[in-house]
Design an enzyme around this catalytic site. Structure first.
Site, PDB file in Angstrom:
ATOM      1  N   ASP A 165      -3.807  -1.468  -6.937  1.00  0.00           N
ATOM      2  CA  ASP A 165      -4.458  -1.844  -5.681  1.00  0.00           C
ATOM      3  C   ASP A 165      -5.879  -2.363  -5.921  1.00  0.00           C
ATOM      4  O   ASP A 165      -6.849  -1.605  -5.912  1.00  0.00           O
ATOM      5  CB  ASP A 165      -4.472  -0.628  -4.746  1.00  0.00           C
ATOM      6  CG  ASP A 165      -4.975  -0.958  -3.355  1.00  0.00           C
ATOM      7  OD1 ASP A 165      -5.362  -2.116  -3.118  1.00  0.00           O
ATOM      8  OD2 ASP A 165      -4.978  -0.055  -2.496  1.00  0.00           O
TER       9      ASP A 165
ATOM     10  N   ARG B  64       0.853  -1.191   0.000  1.00  0.00           N
ATOM     11  CA  ARG B  64       0.000   0.000   0.000  1.00  0.00           C
ATOM     12  C   ARG B  64       0.888   1.240   0.000  1.00  0.00           C
ATOM     13  O   ARG B  64       1.041   1.944   1.004  1.00  0.00           O
ATOM     14  CB  ARG B  64      -0.950  -0.025   1.188  1.00  0.00           C
ATOM     15  CG  ARG B  64      -1.734  -1.325   1.248  1.00  0.00           C
ATOM     16  CD  ARG B  64      -3.080  -1.168   1.879  1.00  0.00           C
ATOM     17  NE  ARG B  64      -4.093  -0.823   0.889  1.00  0.00           N
ATOM     18  CZ  ARG B  64      -5.385  -0.683   1.166  1.00  0.00           C
ATOM     19  NH1 ARG B  64      -5.804  -0.830   2.393  1.00  0.00           N
ATOM     20  NH2 ARG B  64      -6.248  -0.378   0.220  1.00  0.00           N
TER      21      ARG B  64
ATOM     22  N   SER C 232      -8.577  -1.680  -3.068  1.00  0.00           N
ATOM     23  CA  SER C 232      -9.252  -0.377  -3.094  1.00  0.00           C
ATOM     24  C   SER C 232     -10.278  -0.318  -4.225  1.00  0.00           C
ATOM     25  O   SER C 232     -11.387   0.195  -4.048  1.00  0.00           O
ATOM     26  CB  SER C 232      -8.225   0.745  -3.258  1.00  0.00           C
ATOM     27  OG  SER C 232      -7.410   0.847  -2.110  1.00  0.00           O
TER      28      SER C 232
END
Length: 379
Positions: free
Chosen positions: A128, A120, A131
């Site tokens: 990601d 992250r 997310s």
């Protein structure tokens, strides 16, 4: 290099990448094999993949001829047994929970990457998947809550009188929680949000929600933005605050999770029993135990008139855009593994490559997985 796209199993409707990503891989001098009908659940035909430059082949051919195999869900033990040690596996298989799968990869000598282990960091944001998929989940959770609630979300002023707006309580203000706040506000609800991380207070308030603050929370900068385990004293104060706010809420959206651990129980049975009949709980942490004590994964439970929806895979119910987002994350990661001539380049000096790699040549590379399992992994 040949990248093989596999058809998902079970009820998963997404696909790891759409034809537009296949076209970009072909531009990178990579051959793309797609299992026949792999994209149909996401409304992507074989023809669309072929027009993008991919080759539609049988499952057996994908498994035997591809250098790197891509899927969203975890592979079955039977599938892993079919793979040779020269294969590279890329999916989102939650290695912090799946000790048996990690062990099997080690025994087979397979190099495996898990997209939910992407570091992250700012540089890794474009990769990601957690997310990206949390954005979908937060959006869908509020729509589910609104559709199941026997009340309006917004305030209405009518000739029959004024209808008050619904009250929504969001537990956890990560990506899913913040998206849930934003959507609930757009639908006209009054929103309150709770999170143990005081750093998210400003974000919550900027979206028009009230932040439920409990003093004394423990935070850890090394946790990568995730919540951490709290003291018993804080848990008691936290529980009382949540219980009081839940009792007044029409909809509660649960999003709080701790990587590698069972989800914290924030709504015990007695808290549910204080809630109004007809109210709704949508628990996005259902697959890891749930934030509500009464949550059942992939089921809807009614207790004392309160509807509890356990759903951890809303992205699968929105397969086109969810696949588009996931596929872009995958492509951005694959760019780190593709050399200029289209060959495979495993550069473990790259912190993202090293951090996302779980197993390689019979060893666990990911430091978090290694520290969690340690000697428990026996090959």
């Amino acid at each position: 290099m040949i990248v093989g796209l596999l058809k998902e199993s079970g009820n998963e409707q997404r696909i790891a990448f759409l034809p537009e990503i296949a076209a970009r891989l072909v531009q990178q001098k990579v051959r793309v094999f797609v299992e026949k009908d792999a994209g149909l659940t996401a409304f992507q035909s074989n023809q669309l993949y072929e027009e993008a430059g991919a080759e539609i082949v049988s499952r057996e051919e994908v498994l035997t001829k591809s250098d790197l195999l891509v899927q969203i869900g975890e592979p079955s033990p039977e599938l892993v047994e079919q793979l040779g040690s020269d294969k590279i596996w890329l999916s989102q298989y939650n290695p912090l929970w799946n000790k048996n799968l990690v062990t099997q990869f080690l025994q087979k000598g397979i190099t495996s990457f898990s997209m939910d282990s992407i570091p992250r960091t700012s540089r890794a944001q474009a990769m990601d998947v957690l997310s990206s998929m949390a954005t979908v989940s937060g959006y869908k959770a509020v729509l589910e809550g609104a559709s199941q609630l026997p009340n309006f979300f917004p305030m209405f002023m009518t000739a029959a009188g004024t209808i008050r707006p619904a009250t929504v309580l969001v537990l956890g203000a990560g990506v899913a929680g913040l998206q849930a706040i934003a959507i609930a506000r757009k639908l006209g609800a009054q929103v309150q949000a709770f999170d143990v991380r005081s750093a998210v207070k400003e974000e919550v308030m900027s979206l028009g929600a009230r932040f439920v603050e409990v003093e004394g929370a423990k935070e850890d900068a090394a946790a990568g933005g995730y919540a951490v385990e709290q003291t018993e004293e804080f848990k008691q104060k936290q529980q009382q605050a949540i219980n009081d706010h839940a009792a007044k809420a029409d909809v509660v959206i649960c999003t709080a999770q701790i990587p590698g651990r069972k989800a914290p129980v924030l709504l015990p049975k007695e808290a549910v029993e204080r809630m109004k009949p007809g109210s709704v709980i949508v628990d996005l942490a259902a697959s890891s135990g749930g934030n509500c004590e009464l949550t059942q994964d992939n089921e809807t439970v009614v207790h004392h008139g309160v509807k509890i929806i356990g759903q951890s895979n809303y992205p699968s119910l929105m397969p086109v855009d969810a696949s588009k987002m996931y596929g872009k994350n995958v492509f951005n990661f694959l760019e780190l593994l593709i050399a200029d001539d289209g060959s495979l380049n495993l550069n473990f000096e790259d912190d993202i490559v090293a951090g996302t790699c779980i197993t390689h040549q019979g060893e666990v590379l990911n430091s978090r997985v290694k520290s969690l399992f340690g000697e428990l992994i026996d090959i």
